[in-house]
Design an enzyme around this catalytic site. Structure first.
Site, mmCIF file in Angstrom:
data_model
loop_
_atom_site.group_PDB
_atom_site.id
_atom_site.type_symbol
_atom_site.label_atom_id
_atom_site.label_comp_id
_atom_site.label_asym_id
_atom_site.label_seq_id
_atom_site.Cartn_x
_atom_site.Cartn_y
_atom_site.Cartn_z
ATOM 1 N N LYS A 198 0.857 -1.198 0.000
ATOM 2 C CA LYS A 198 0.000 0.000 0.000
ATOM 3 C C LYS A 198 0.881 1.231 0.000
ATOM 4 C CE LYS A 198 -1.783 2.923 2.712
ATOM 5 N NZ LYS A 198 -1.739 4.135 1.866
ATOM 6 N N GLU A 274 9.266 1.190 10.797
ATOM 7 C CA GLU A 274 10.339 2.164 10.531
ATOM 8 C C GLU A 274 9.688 3.527 10.659
ATOM 9 O OE1 GLU A 274 13.561 1.775 9.681
ATOM 10 O OE2 GLU A 274 13.597 -0.396 9.522
ATOM 11 N N CYS A 309 13.456 10.919 7.098
ATOM 12 C CA CYS A 309 13.319 10.353 8.445
ATOM 13 C C CYS A 309 14.605 10.554 9.239
ATOM 14 C CB CYS A 309 12.985 8.876 8.354
ATOM 15 S SG CYS A 309 14.126 7.956 7.331
ATOM 16 N N GLU A 408 9.197 16.007 15.265
ATOM 17 C CA GLU A 408 9.647 15.849 13.879
ATOM 18 C C GLU A 408 8.869 16.828 12.995
ATOM 19 O OE1 GLU A 408 8.584 12.228 11.740
ATOM 20 O OE2 GLU A 408 10.634 12.126 10.992
#
Ligand code: NAD
Length: 505
Positions: A198, A274, A309, A408
Site C-alpha cells: 500500500k 520504521e 526520516c 519531527e
C-alpha cells in the site's frame, strides 16, 4: 498504461516539463497480475505539489480490494509458483525486475517527481537507481544464504532453517516512495513471500507501475499486488487483515503505533516499524574542517526538502564554533533556492502537499513564539505557482525544551542548540523520544568512539552525515521503530526460524 514509446523515443531532447505533459500512466490497483479499479469504483485526487493542481485520479482501495489482493497473494504462495521456484531461477527473475526498473528510470523518476515534488535530478540519480540496486542486491543473496545445524551432539541432528512467512503486507510513506517500497520488496520477495503493497495516497504512481514491471519480468501473478488508497481505509484493512502474516510499515511514529495495535488485535501478525526521527548532529569544537561539517549539516537537513526520516534536524554545536558554523550552513542554504522540481538545476523541490506545508510553517511560527531566532530563511516561496515551497530555514538560540527541538517537522528547518561539554551534548542528543540516526564530528578518536557508543540511535555517523549503503542495517531505537531495513538483517523480518529435531539415538 505508460506510453513507453513516448518516453523512450526522443526523451533526451525533450524537457521534463514537456515529458510531464505527454506521459500517460496507470492509476488503478494491481491485483493478481492485472490492473483493476477499486471494487467501489472510488478514486482519489492526486495533486502535483509543484502546482497545487490535481493531475490524475487514482483507484481508492478499501477492505474489499485488500481482501482480493490478500487472497491473490495467499493463492500464489500456496501454489508454490514463487516460493518453490529454484533459488537460481528466482534470483534471475528478481535481477530482471531490477534491470527493468533501471531501464524505465526516466519514466519512474518523472512519476516520482510529479507525485511528491522532489527535484527530478534526485529522483533520477538517487531514488530510482537506489530502488533498482536494492532489489538487485537481495536477488543476488538468494542463492548464497545457508541455514544452520545446531551443535546438539551425536544423538540428534537439529537444523535451524529460515522459511518465508507467507503473505507480507507493506505500508510505505511518500518521502522516498519507490525506495522505501524497494527496501521491503527486495528482502520480502527474495525470501519467497507474496506481497501486498500500500503506497502513500500522496505518491502511489511508481508502486503501481513497478508491479506491472514485476510481472513482466517473470514474477508470477498474485505474488506482487498494489492497493493504492488512504491509511484509514486500505492501510487499516491491510494491517488488521486476518490472513496477512506480517506487516512492514514505514511512516510516522503515531501511525506506526496504530499499525502495531491493528496487528495485535487481529491475528498477531509480525509488525515491523520504521518510524520518525529527530536526529542530533553534534559538532565538537576540535573538528577542524568547518566547511565540511557545515556542508554535511546543510544537506543533512535540506536534502529532499527536509522530508527525511534521518534528517539531522538538531544541530548540537559547541558554543565556541557556533557562529562560524551557522554562517556557513546558512550560506549553503541560501544557494538551495526552491524551484520547479522538473528543472534539472533545481536542488530543493516542493513540500509534498498543503497539509505538510502548513505543518512546516506552523512549526516555524512555534519556534519564533517560543523564543528561538530565525537565523536564515523562514518563509514560504513561489506562492504564485500554486505549489508548496519553503526556503531552507535555520533557527538559532533553540532550547532543548522547545517543540522545534523535540518534534519531527519533516521540512527544511534546522534547530541549533549549543553546548559547553560533550556529556551535555550527549544528554541533549538522547533526550527525545526518537533514536533513528545521530552524528558526531571530532578529531579525537576516543571521544568519537565513546560518543558513538553513548548515542541511542540505530545509525551513528562519525565525521559524516547520511552515509549510506545497502550492506548496513537501517532502523531505529526507541520510538523510531522496531526492526531493521536493508542488509541481510532484513531477512529476519520476513522469515520464520524453524527448528527440526531428528532423533539419531
Ligand atoms: P504517515 O504515518 O502519515 O503515513 C505512512 C503510511 O501509513 C501511508 O501509506 C499512510 O496512508 C498509511 N497510514 C496512515 N494511517 C494509517 C492507519 N491508520 N493504518 C494503516 N496505515 C495508515 O507518514 P508519512 O507522512 O507518509 O511519512 C512521513 C513519516 O515517515 C515521517 O515520520 C518519517 O520520519 C517516516 N519515515 C521513516 C523512515 C524510516 O526508515 N524510519 C523512512 C521514511 C519515512
Amino acid at each position: 498504461m505508460p506510453a513507453e514509446n513516448t518516453m523512450t523515443k526522443s526523451a533526451s531532447e525533450k524537457s521534463w516539463q514537456q515529458r510531464a505533459r505527454e506521459i500517460s500512466f496507470a492509476t488503478q490497483a494491481f491485483i493478481d497480475g492485472r490492473f483493476v479499479n477499486a471494487a467501489s469504483g472510488a478514486t482519489f485526487d492526486n495533486v502535483n505539489p509543484a502546482t497545487g493542481r490535481v493531475f490524475c485520479r487514482v483507484a481508492s482501495c478499501d477492505t474489499a480490494d485488500v481482501d482480493l489482493a490478500v487472497a491473490a497473494a495467499r493463492a500464489a504462495f500456496e501454489s508454490g509458483s514463487w516460493v518453490n521456484m529454484a533459488p537460481k531461477a528466482r534470483k534471475r527473475i528478481l535481477q530482471r525486475f531490477a534491470e527493468s526498473i533501471h531501464k524505465h528510470k526516466e519514466e519512474l523518476a518523472l512519476l516520482e517527481t510529479l507525485d511528491m515534488g522532489k527535484p527530478i535530478s534526485d529522483s533520477l540519480k538517487v531514488d530510482i537507481p537506489g530502488a533498482a540496486s536494492c532489489i538487485e542486491w537481495y536477488a543476488e543473496a538468494i542463492d548464497k544464504l545457508y541455514d544452520e545445524v545446531a551443535p546438539t551432539g551425536p544423538d540428534a541432528l537439529a537444523t535451524i532453517t529460515r522459511e518465508p512467512m507467507g503473505v507480507v503486507g507493506a505500508i510505505v510513506p511518500w518521502n522516498f516512495p519507490l525506495l522505501m517500497a524497494a527496501w521491503k520488496i527486495g528482502p520480502v520477495l527474495a525470501a519467497g513471500n507474496s506481497f501486498v503493497l500500500k503506497p502513500s495516497e500522496k505518491s502511489p504512481l511508481t508502486a503501481i507501475r513497478v508491479a506491472q514491471l514485476a510481472v513482466e519480468s517473470g514474477i508470477p501473478e498474485g505474488v506482487f499486488n498494489v492497493v493504492p488508497g488512504f491509511g484509514h481505509t486500505a492501510g487499516q484493512a491491510l494491517s488488521s487483515h486476518m490472513d496477512v502474516d506480517c506487516i512492514a510499515f514505514t511512516g510516522s511514529t503515531a501511525t506506526g503505533k496504530r499499525v502495531m495495535q491493528s496487528a495485535a488485535q487481529s491475528n498477531m501478525k509480525r509488525a515491523w516499524l520504521e518510524c520518525g526521527g529527530k536526529s542530533p548532529n553534534i559538532v565538537l569544537a576540535d573538528y577542524p574542517d568547518l566547511e565540511r561539517a557545515a556542508t554535511a549539516a546543510a544537506y543533512g537537513i535540506f536534502f529532499n526538502q527536509g522530508e527525511m526520516c534521518s534528517a539531522g534536524s538538531r544541530l548540537i554545536v559547541h558554543e565556541r564554533i557556533k557562529d562560524a558554523l551557522l554562517e556557513k550552513v546558512a550560506a549553503i542554504g541560501a544557494k538551495l533556492k526552491p524551484g520547479d522540481p522538473l528543472d534539472p538545476a533545481t536542488r530543493l523541490g516542493a513540500i509534498v502537499d498543503e497539509v505538510q506545508l502548513k505543518r512546516v510553517l506552523e512549526y516555524i511560527e512555534s519556534g519564533k513564539t517560543e523564543g528561538a531566532r530565525v537565523y536564515a530563511g523562514g518563509e514560504r516561496k513561489l506562492e504564485n505557482t500554486g505549489g508548496y515551497f519553503v526556503e531552507p530555514t535555520v533557527f538559532d538560540g533553540v532550547q532543548p525544551t522547545m517543540r522545534i527541538a523535540n518534534e519531527e517537522i519533516f521540512g527544511p528547518v534546522l534547530a541549533t542548540i549549543t553546548f559547553k561539554d560533550v556529556n551535555q551534548a550527549i544528554a541533549i542528543a538522547n533526550n527525545v523520544i526518537y533514536g533513528l540516526a545521530a552524528a558526531v564530528w571530532t578529531r579525537d578518536i576516543t571521544i568519537a568512539h565513546r560518543t558513538a557508543r553513548a548515542l541511542r540511535a540505530g545509525t551513528v555517523y562519525v565525521n559524516c552525515y547520511d552515509a549510506d549503503d545497502i550492506t548496513v542495517p537501517f532502523g531505529g531505537f526507541k520510538q523510531s521503530g522496531i526492526g531493521r531495513d536493508k542488509s541481510l538483517h532484513a531477512f529476519d523480518k520476513y522469515t520464520e526460524l524453524k527448528t527440526t529435531w531428528i532423533d539419531l539415538s
